[in-house]
Design a protein around this motif. Structure first.
Motif, PDB file in Angstrom:
ATOM      1  N   ASP A 147       3.007  20.014   2.994  1.00 29.50           N
ATOM      2  CA  ASP A 147       2.038  18.975   3.348  1.00 29.50           C
ATOM      3  C   ASP A 147       1.417  18.357   2.097  1.00 29.50           C
ATOM      4  O   ASP A 147       1.280  17.132   1.995  1.00 29.50           O
ATOM      5  CB  ASP A 147       0.936  19.551   4.237  1.00 29.50           C
ATOM      6  CG  ASP A 147       1.447  19.977   5.604  1.00 29.50           C
ATOM      7  OD1 ASP A 147       2.531  19.522   6.012  1.00 29.50           O
ATOM      8  OD2 ASP A 147       0.745  20.773   6.259  1.00 29.50           O
ATOM      9  N   ALA A 148       1.033  19.216   1.147  1.00 26.60           N
ATOM     10  CA  ALA A 148       0.429  18.715  -0.092  1.00 26.60           C
ATOM     11  C   ALA A 148       1.437  17.914  -0.899  1.00 26.60           C
ATOM     12  O   ALA A 148       1.110  16.854  -1.457  1.00 26.60           O
ATOM     13  CB  ALA A 148      -0.118  19.880  -0.917  1.00 26.60           C
TER      14      ALA A 148
ATOM     15  N   ALA B 259       2.017  14.565   0.722  1.00 22.35           N
ATOM     16  CA  ALA B 259       0.862  13.698   0.490  1.00 22.35           C
ATOM     17  C   ALA B 259       0.914  13.074  -0.905  1.00 22.35           C
ATOM     18  O   ALA B 259       0.605  11.883  -1.080  1.00 22.35           O
ATOM     19  CB  ALA B 259      -0.432  14.492   0.665  1.00 22.35           C
ATOM     20  N   ILE B 260       1.325  13.861  -1.900  1.00 22.69           N
ATOM     21  CA  ILE B 260       1.451  13.330  -3.258  1.00 22.69           C
ATOM     22  C   ILE B 260       2.508  12.234  -3.305  1.00 22.69           C
ATOM     23  O   ILE B 260       2.309  11.173  -3.904  1.00 22.69           O
ATOM     24  CB  ILE B 260       1.797  14.461  -4.250  1.00 22.69           C
ATOM     25  CG1 ILE B 260       0.612  15.413  -4.421  1.00 22.69           C
ATOM     26  CG2 ILE B 260       2.179  13.881  -5.623  1.00 22.69           C
ATOM     27  CD1 ILE B 260       0.915  16.637  -5.258  1.00 22.69           C
TER      28      ILE B 260
ATOM     29  N   GLU C 245       1.152   9.120  -1.697  1.00 22.09           N
ATOM     30  CA  GLU C 245       0.096   8.513  -2.514  1.00 22.09           C
ATOM     31  C   GLU C 245       0.691   7.791  -3.715  1.00 22.09           C
ATOM     32  O   GLU C 245       0.245   6.698  -4.093  1.00 22.09           O
ATOM     33  CB  GLU C 245      -0.893   9.585  -2.967  1.00 22.09           C
ATOM     34  CG  GLU C 245      -2.090   9.060  -3.745  1.00 22.09           C
ATOM     35  CD  GLU C 245      -3.079   8.271  -2.907  1.00 22.09           C
ATOM     36  OE1 GLU C 245      -4.022   7.697  -3.477  1.00 22.09           O
ATOM     37  OE2 GLU C 245      -2.922   8.233  -1.652  1.00 22.09           O
TER      38      GLU C 245
ATOM     39  N   TRP D 203      -7.522  12.999  -5.432  1.00 23.88           N
ATOM     40  CA  TRP D 203      -6.688  13.623  -4.405  1.00 23.88           C
ATOM     41  C   TRP D 203      -5.358  14.096  -4.974  1.00 23.88           C
ATOM     42  O   TRP D 203      -4.853  15.163  -4.595  1.00 23.88           O
ATOM     43  CB  TRP D 203      -6.473  12.659  -3.240  1.00 23.88           C
ATOM     44  CG  TRP D 203      -7.619  12.650  -2.291  1.00 23.88           C
ATOM     45  CD1 TRP D 203      -8.522  11.652  -2.089  1.00 23.88           C
ATOM     46  CD2 TRP D 203      -8.014  13.721  -1.430  1.00 23.88           C
ATOM     47  NE1 TRP D 203      -9.452  12.032  -1.162  1.00 23.88           N
ATOM     48  CE2 TRP D 203      -9.170  13.298  -0.734  1.00 23.88           C
ATOM     49  CE3 TRP D 203      -7.509  15.001  -1.191  1.00 23.88           C
ATOM     50  CZ2 TRP D 203      -9.819  14.109   0.194  1.00 23.88           C
ATOM     51  CZ3 TRP D 203      -8.169  15.813  -0.269  1.00 23.88           C
ATOM     52  CH2 TRP D 203      -9.302  15.365   0.412  1.00 23.88           C
TER      53      TRP D 203
ATOM     54  N   ARG E 193      -6.096  17.298  -6.621  1.00 20.01           N
ATOM     55  CA  ARG E 193      -6.431  18.321  -5.620  1.00 20.01           C
ATOM     56  C   ARG E 193      -5.179  18.862  -4.946  1.00 20.01           C
ATOM     57  O   ARG E 193      -5.027  20.080  -4.766  1.00 20.01           O
ATOM     58  CB  ARG E 193      -7.381  17.714  -4.584  1.00 20.01           C
ATOM     59  CG  ARG E 193      -7.889  18.707  -3.540  1.00 20.01           C
ATOM     60  CD  ARG E 193      -8.827  18.006  -2.567  1.00 20.01           C
ATOM     61  NE  ARG E 193      -9.295  18.912  -1.529  1.00 20.01           N
ATOM     62  CZ  ARG E 193     -10.397  19.641  -1.618  1.00 20.01           C
ATOM     63  NH1 ARG E 193     -11.143  19.576  -2.710  1.00 20.01           N
ATOM     64  NH2 ARG E 193     -10.757  20.440  -0.623  1.00 20.01           N
ATOM     65  N   TRP E 194      -4.261  17.985  -4.553  1.00 19.50           N
ATOM     66  CA  TRP E 194      -3.029  18.414  -3.897  1.00 19.50           C
ATOM     67  C   TRP E 194      -2.148  19.229  -4.846  1.00 19.50           C
ATOM     68  O   TRP E 194      -1.595  20.257  -4.461  1.00 19.50           O
ATOM     69  CB  TRP E 194      -2.272  17.202  -3.367  1.00 19.50           C
ATOM     70  CG  TRP E 194      -2.932  16.529  -2.200  1.00 19.50           C
ATOM     71  CD1 TRP E 194      -3.577  17.135  -1.152  1.00 19.50           C
ATOM     72  CD2 TRP E 194      -3.018  15.127  -1.959  1.00 19.50           C
ATOM     73  NE1 TRP E 194      -4.059  16.190  -0.274  1.00 19.50           N
ATOM     74  CE2 TRP E 194      -3.730  14.948  -0.741  1.00 19.50           C
ATOM     75  CE3 TRP E 194      -2.564  13.992  -2.638  1.00 19.50           C
ATOM     76  CZ2 TRP E 194      -3.989  13.697  -0.200  1.00 19.50           C
ATOM     77  CZ3 TRP E 194      -2.825  12.736  -2.103  1.00 19.50           C
ATOM     78  CH2 TRP E 194      -3.528  12.601  -0.902  1.00 19.50           C
ATOM     79  N   GLU E 195      -2.022  18.767  -6.093  1.00 10.78           N
ATOM     80  CA  GLU E 195      -1.199  19.508  -7.052  1.00 10.78           C
ATOM     81  C   GLU E 195      -1.804  20.881  -7.335  1.00 10.78           C
ATOM     82  O   GLU E 195      -1.079  21.884  -7.418  1.00 10.78           O
ATOM     83  CB  GLU E 195      -1.037  18.722  -8.349  1.00 10.78           C
ATOM     84  CG  GLU E 195      -0.165  19.450  -9.365  1.00 10.78           C
ATOM     85  CD  GLU E 195       0.161  18.613 -10.590  1.00 10.78           C
ATOM     86  OE1 GLU E 195       0.642  19.183 -11.586  1.00 10.78           O
ATOM     87  OE2 GLU E 195      -0.054  17.382 -10.544  1.00 10.78           O
TER      88      GLU E 195
END
Length: 200
Positions: free
Chosen positions: A103-104, A107-108, A111, A123, A126-128
């Motif tokens: 999911d992360a 999302a990257i 983005e 963000w 944060r995801w990384e």
């Protein structure tokens, strides 16, 4: 049955690996659909327009990769990917952790496809950070991903494979040699090679 998938979808890769590992190919027709294009049959199978989406032999729609994988696992007794014993919740929780990496990562990827001036550095960081922190947690305890093949292993294989495919700049291997060695071995499984998005 019909499974709608996209070659580059790590979520669909999970379902496709379950089909291969459980020898369900004669029962499931895999149909490629690009979720970013107009696909009426995909949207009929899943109003969200996301892959994977499964249509059962009875015409019932099943979607979201954990649900599809659990449905497919229940079709045949062997190999059982979601155990019926006391380790069941351990495996399902580990699958959720691997899906969280996915999911992360997804999302990257999404983005980064936005114009650079519209991207959120906060963000992205944060995801990384979440990805690297989770891989480090796995380094400390890989117990759910060892032994007989289970759904958590398939989910982690799809997640780490997606990192290599879409986000090679995220160095998840450094400092986590056990996870790196685990993936190097798991990546040799025929189901992993057959679903490798880089060879699609």
């Amino acid at each position: 049955m019909k499974l709608y998938f996209a070659n580059t979808s790590p979520y669909a890769r999970k379902a496709r690996m379950v089909i291969l590992e459980k020898d369900l190919e004669p029962q499931v027709e895999c149909i490629f659909r690009n979720p970013f294009e107009e696909s009426p049959d995909l949207k009929q199978a899943n109003p969200l327009g996301k892959v994977p989406a499964l249509i059962t032999a009875e015409g019932q729609a099943v979607f979201d990769s954990p649900v599809i994988c659990a449905f497919l696992d229940a079709l045949t007794p062997e190999p059982r990917l979601i155990p019926d014993d006391g380790t069941r919740w351990h495996v399902l929780t580990a699958e959720a952790l691997a899906d969280g990496i996915l999911d992360a990562a997804f999302a990257i990827v999404m983005e980064r496809r936005r114009p650079e001036e519209q991207q959120s550095p906060m963000w992205l960081e944060r995801w990384e950070t979440a990805i690297l922190r989770t891989v480090s947690a796995l380094e400390a305890d890989l117990s759910a991903f060892t032994g007989n093949l289970n759904l958590a292993q398939i989910a982690l294989g799809a997640a780490l494979g997606y990192l290599d495919f879409r986000l090679p700049d995220i160095d998840w291997r450094t400092g986590d040699p056990k996870v790196s060695a685990w993936f190097a071995e798991f990546a040799e499984r025929p189901a992993m090679k057959a679903t490798d998005p880089a060879s699609a």
